[in-house]
Design a protein around this motif. Structure first.
Motif, mmCIF file in Angstrom:
data_model
loop_
_atom_site.group_PDB
_atom_site.id
_atom_site.type_symbol
_atom_site.label_atom_id
_atom_site.label_comp_id
_atom_site.label_asym_id
_atom_site.label_seq_id
_atom_site.Cartn_x
_atom_site.Cartn_y
_atom_site.Cartn_z
ATOM 1 N N GLN A 264 1.256 -2.773 2.735
ATOM 2 C CA GLN A 264 1.469 -3.810 1.724
ATOM 3 C C GLN A 264 2.957 -4.036 1.470
ATOM 4 O OE1 GLN A 264 -0.871 -3.090 -1.765
ATOM 5 N NE2 GLN A 264 -2.744 -2.783 -0.611
ATOM 6 N N GLU A 265 3.625 -4.471 2.520
ATOM 7 C CA GLU A 265 5.078 -4.601 2.466
ATOM 8 C C GLU A 265 5.574 -5.581 1.406
ATOM 9 O OE1 GLU A 265 3.466 -7.378 5.557
ATOM 10 O OE2 GLU A 265 3.240 -5.271 5.191
ATOM 11 N N GLN A 266 4.738 -6.530 0.973
ATOM 12 C CA GLN A 266 5.177 -7.513 -0.010
ATOM 13 C C GLN A 266 5.494 -6.870 -1.360
ATOM 14 O OE1 GLN A 266 2.204 -7.406 1.407
ATOM 15 N NE2 GLN A 266 0.612 -7.429 -0.148
ATOM 16 N N ALA A 267 4.963 -5.683 -1.627
ATOM 17 C CA ALA A 267 5.230 -4.998 -2.893
ATOM 18 C C ALA A 267 6.116 -3.774 -2.691
ATOM 19 C CB ALA A 267 3.904 -4.598 -3.538
ATOM 20 N N ALA A 268 6.757 -3.652 -1.548
ATOM 21 C CA ALA A 268 7.542 -2.465 -1.211
ATOM 22 C C ALA A 268 8.941 -2.518 -1.811
ATOM 23 C CB ALA A 268 7.631 -2.330 0.304
ATOM 24 N N THR A 269 9.538 -1.339 -1.966
ATOM 25 C CA THR A 269 10.914 -1.233 -2.454
ATOM 26 C C THR A 269 11.651 -0.182 -1.619
ATOM 27 O OG1 THR A 269 10.327 0.447 -4.083
ATOM 28 C CG2 THR A 269 10.316 -1.842 -4.832
ATOM 29 N N THR B 2 9.311 2.910 -0.644
ATOM 30 C CA THR B 2 7.996 2.995 -1.267
ATOM 31 C C THR B 2 7.213 1.769 -0.852
ATOM 32 O OG1 THR B 2 8.963 4.180 -3.135
ATOM 33 C CG2 THR B 2 6.757 3.275 -3.443
ATOM 34 N N ASP B 3 6.087 2.010 -0.165
ATOM 35 C CA ASP B 3 5.285 0.876 0.286
ATOM 36 C C ASP B 3 4.486 0.305 -0.885
ATOM 37 O OD1 ASP B 3 2.852 2.315 -0.007
ATOM 38 O OD2 ASP B 3 2.921 3.026 2.047
ATOM 39 N N GLY B 4 3.818 -0.784 -0.652
ATOM 40 C CA GLY B 4 3.095 -1.477 -1.707
ATOM 41 C C GLY B 4 1.924 -0.712 -2.278
ATOM 42 N N THR B 5 1.484 0.361 -1.607
ATOM 43 C CA THR B 5 0.387 1.177 -2.131
ATOM 44 C C THR B 5 0.909 2.320 -2.992
ATOM 45 O OG1 THR B 5 0.328 2.638 -0.215
ATOM 46 C CG2 THR B 5 -1.054 0.662 -0.111
#
Length: 153
Positions: free
Chosen positions: A73-78, A87-90
């Motif tokens: 879930q790269e769209q929510a990653a930082t 930190t991945d989107g999960t």
């Protein structure tokens, strides 16, 4: 029981972490932060406890085939560049300062860059012969596991 939830560990509070994969292989992180005799005593007490609690049933490790590979879930990653933690989107934190070893025994290191399209960390083999994004690495060469720390990327 924690189940599939993750608890982030403060290494200042808990300097030694033991990770056991689904095949029973153990990795100890931070063993250099504790006196070896203290670590041996604690692990001995843990071994005695679990040996006494073990029933006579055959142990069956969890098969990788039973667990679905979670998308990153790269769209929510930082990315925290200061500590090289992505930190991945999960919510999984990936330490990019350490090598990641694939199922074939190859060590992969973070290139210091993110994929321009997906924003996922780019990894390269220790011999710099191949570059893949972390998600492709997990899918094609996985499972992957952290290796000993090699210092900052």
């Amino acid at each position: 029981m924690i189940g599939d939830r993750f608890r982030f560990v403060d290494l200042a509070e808990h300097p030694v972490v033991v990770l056991i994969d689904d095949q029973g292989n153990a990795t100890i992180e931070g063993e250099d932060r504790v006196c070896p005799l203290i670590l041996a005593e604690v692990m001995f007490r843990i071994a005695l406890f679990y040996e006494a609690a073990h029933e006579n049933a055959v142990c069956r490790p969890t098969s990788r085939a039973e667990r679905a590979l979670e998308p990153l879930q790269e769209q929510a990653a930082t990315l925290d560049r200061e500590f090289a933690v992505w930190t991945d989107g999960t919510g999984h934190a990936w330490d990019l300062t350490c090598d990641w070893v694939d199922a074939y025994g190859r060590a992969w290191q973070w290139t210091g860059d993110l994929d321009q399209v997906s924003g996922i960390p780019l990894m390269r083999t220790e011999y710099r012969t191949d570059v893949q994004s972390l998600d492709v690495l997990r899918e094609v060469c996985g499972p992957i596991s952290p290796a000993r720390n090699r210092g900052a990327a």
